[in-house]
Write a protein that holds these residues in place. Structure first.
Motif, mmCIF file in Angstrom:
data_model
loop_
_atom_site.group_PDB
_atom_site.id
_atom_site.type_symbol
_atom_site.label_atom_id
_atom_site.label_comp_id
_atom_site.label_asym_id
_atom_site.label_seq_id
_atom_site.Cartn_x
_atom_site.Cartn_y
_atom_site.Cartn_z
ATOM 1 N N LEU A 87 8.567 -100.595 32.360
ATOM 2 C CA LEU A 87 7.974 -101.673 33.151
ATOM 3 C C LEU A 87 8.482 -103.029 32.679
ATOM 4 O O LEU A 87 8.869 -103.876 33.499
ATOM 5 C CB LEU A 87 6.445 -101.620 33.063
ATOM 6 C CG LEU A 87 5.704 -102.786 33.731
ATOM 7 C CD1 LEU A 87 6.017 -102.858 35.218
ATOM 8 C CD2 LEU A 87 4.203 -102.655 33.480
ATOM 9 N N VAL A 88 8.515 -103.249 31.391
ATOM 10 C CA VAL A 88 9.001 -104.523 30.858
ATOM 11 C C VAL A 88 10.462 -104.730 31.250
ATOM 12 O O VAL A 88 10.851 -105.835 31.665
ATOM 13 C CB VAL A 88 8.810 -104.591 29.322
ATOM 14 C CG1 VAL A 88 9.567 -105.774 28.722
ATOM 15 C CG2 VAL A 88 7.333 -104.669 28.981
ATOM 16 N N MET A 89 11.275 -103.694 31.135
ATOM 17 C CA MET A 89 12.692 -103.829 31.501
ATOM 18 C C MET A 89 12.861 -104.202 32.967
ATOM 19 O O MET A 89 13.609 -105.129 33.306
ATOM 20 C CB MET A 89 13.451 -102.514 31.230
ATOM 21 C CG MET A 89 13.771 -102.278 29.790
ATOM 22 S SD MET A 89 14.606 -100.706 29.498
ATOM 23 C CE MET A 89 15.885 -100.680 30.705
ATOM 24 N N PHE A 90 12.193 -103.476 33.858
ATOM 25 C CA PHE A 90 12.339 -103.725 35.285
ATOM 26 C C PHE A 90 11.745 -105.082 35.670
ATOM 27 O O PHE A 90 12.350 -105.837 36.432
ATOM 28 C CB PHE A 90 11.702 -102.596 36.099
ATOM 29 C CG PHE A 90 12.595 -101.410 36.291
ATOM 30 C CD1 PHE A 90 13.096 -101.087 37.542
ATOM 31 C CD2 PHE A 90 12.949 -100.592 35.226
ATOM 32 C CE1 PHE A 90 13.925 -99.991 37.734
ATOM 33 C CE2 PHE A 90 13.779 -99.492 35.399
ATOM 34 C CZ PHE A 90 14.278 -99.203 36.656
ATOM 35 N N GLN A 125 10.903 -103.803 42.440
ATOM 36 C CA GLN A 125 9.462 -104.046 42.478
ATOM 37 C C GLN A 125 8.682 -102.746 42.648
ATOM 38 O O GLN A 125 7.645 -102.547 42.005
ATOM 39 C CB GLN A 125 9.122 -105.020 43.616
ATOM 40 C CG GLN A 125 9.641 -106.415 43.392
ATOM 41 C CD GLN A 125 9.561 -107.290 44.638
ATOM 42 O OE1 GLN A 125 9.472 -106.800 45.762
ATOM 43 N NE2 GLN A 125 9.617 -108.603 44.427
ATOM 44 N N VAL A 126 9.186 -101.863 43.490
ATOM 45 C CA VAL A 126 8.530 -100.564 43.685
ATOM 46 C C VAL A 126 8.518 -99.782 42.368
ATOM 47 O O VAL A 126 7.506 -99.181 42.003
ATOM 48 C CB VAL A 126 9.220 -99.756 44.811
ATOM 49 C CG1 VAL A 126 8.742 -98.310 44.836
ATOM 50 C CG2 VAL A 126 8.974 -100.430 46.163
ATOM 51 N N TRP A 127 9.636 -99.801 41.642
ATOM 52 C CA TRP A 127 9.678 -99.102 40.351
ATOM 53 C C TRP A 127 8.701 -99.722 39.360
ATOM 54 O O TRP A 127 8.074 -99.006 38.574
ATOM 55 C CB TRP A 127 11.102 -99.072 39.789
ATOM 56 C CG TRP A 127 11.879 -97.924 40.365
ATOM 57 C CD1 TRP A 127 12.851 -97.993 41.313
ATOM 58 C CD2 TRP A 127 11.718 -96.539 40.043
ATOM 59 N NE1 TRP A 127 13.300 -96.722 41.606
ATOM 60 C CE2 TRP A 127 12.624 -95.813 40.830
ATOM 61 C CE3 TRP A 127 10.896 -95.838 39.170
ATOM 62 C CZ2 TRP A 127 12.730 -94.421 40.774
ATOM 63 C CZ3 TRP A 127 11.006 -94.453 39.103
ATOM 64 C CH2 TRP A 127 11.912 -93.770 39.906
ATOM 65 N N CYS A 128 8.536 -101.028 39.413
ATOM 66 C CA CYS A 128 7.524 -101.670 38.552
ATOM 67 C C CYS A 128 6.139 -101.098 38.870
ATOM 68 O O CYS A 128 5.376 -100.760 37.952
ATOM 69 C CB CYS A 128 7.527 -103.187 38.732
ATOM 70 S SG CYS A 128 8.924 -104.030 37.953
ATOM 71 N N VAL A 132 3.614 -98.956 36.375
ATOM 72 C CA VAL A 132 2.216 -99.329 36.144
ATOM 73 C C VAL A 132 1.318 -98.116 36.392
ATOM 74 O O VAL A 132 0.478 -97.760 35.552
ATOM 75 C CB VAL A 132 1.787 -100.523 37.032
ATOM 76 C CG1 VAL A 132 0.278 -100.704 37.024
ATOM 77 C CG2 VAL A 132 2.492 -101.796 36.585
ATOM 78 N N LEU A 133 1.479 -97.481 37.550
ATOM 79 C CA LEU A 133 0.661 -96.323 37.904
ATOM 80 C C LEU A 133 0.883 -95.158 36.935
ATOM 81 O O LEU A 133 -0.064 -94.587 36.389
ATOM 82 C CB LEU A 133 0.967 -95.875 39.340
ATOM 83 C CG LEU A 133 0.279 -94.572 39.795
ATOM 84 C CD1 LEU A 133 -1.226 -94.766 39.854
ATOM 85 C CD2 LEU A 133 0.828 -94.126 41.139
#
Length: 183
Positions: A87-90, A125-128, A132-133
């Motif tokens: 998440l941090v990377m993306f 954004q979708v990968w972020c 998260v999920l």
């Protein structure tokens, strides 16, 4: 040699939840922490990126906690840690650019058209959202679910969800390209 370390890291990472699940009743968590230490060392040996060094240190810390406390929880937190790092990377790539998915797309097509640049930003954004999920579910299963549910989610269902996301994105990408005359 470096390629072998990358492959070894990938295989152990993918199999990690299943290995932990089957070993939990047979070995004390402090002995299983050796597997986590191995992941930390392999990660450190396979990267030059600072964030993955932080991830290796976090993995080492989880292994140390499992060793000292002789508890399984630090072992089960590893998938949540991986999702947090991803998440941090993306998310950082969205902030500081170019988005990570755009960088990957440019490996195949260096001159991306403007519509593709916007599309890759949206996919990042979708990968972020996915991280998260998935990270929240990995954390929840580590904290509150029985070991078999933790292993089922983190060792199978998370990968199925990732595969569905990859497949869905591939289908959407084809439609987006066709809509812009690049099909």
């Amino acid at each position: 040699m470096a390629r072998m370390r990358v492959v070894a890291f990938g295989l152990v990472s993918l199999a990690y939840p299943v290995l932990v699940y089957f070993a939990l009743g047979r070995f004390e968590p402090r002995w299983l922490s050796l597997l986590l230490f191995a992941l930390a060392v392999l990660r450190a040996l396979t990267t030059r990126q600072a964030l993955w060094w932080v991830a290796a240190a976090g993995t080492g810390l989880l292994a140390l906690l499992a060793t000292v406390l002789n508890q399984a929880l630090p072992l089960k937190l590893y998938p949540a840690l991986v999702n947090a790092v991803m998440l941090v990377m993306f998310a950082a790539s969205l902030r500081f650019g170019p988005p990570l998915v755009e960088r990957m797309a440019r490996l195949q097509e260096p001159q991306l058209p403007p519509f593709a640049v916007l599309y890759t930003r949206r996919v990042t954004q979708v990968w972020c959202g996915f991280f998260v999920l998935n990270g929240a579910l990995a954390l929840a299963t580590a904290l509150w679910a029985p070991d078999r549910i933790w292993a089922l989610y983190n060792g199978l269902l998370a990968y199925v969800m990732m595969g569905v996301l990859f497949a869905g994105e591939w289908l959407v990408r084809r439609r987006v390209k066709a809509a812009h005359g690049h099909g």
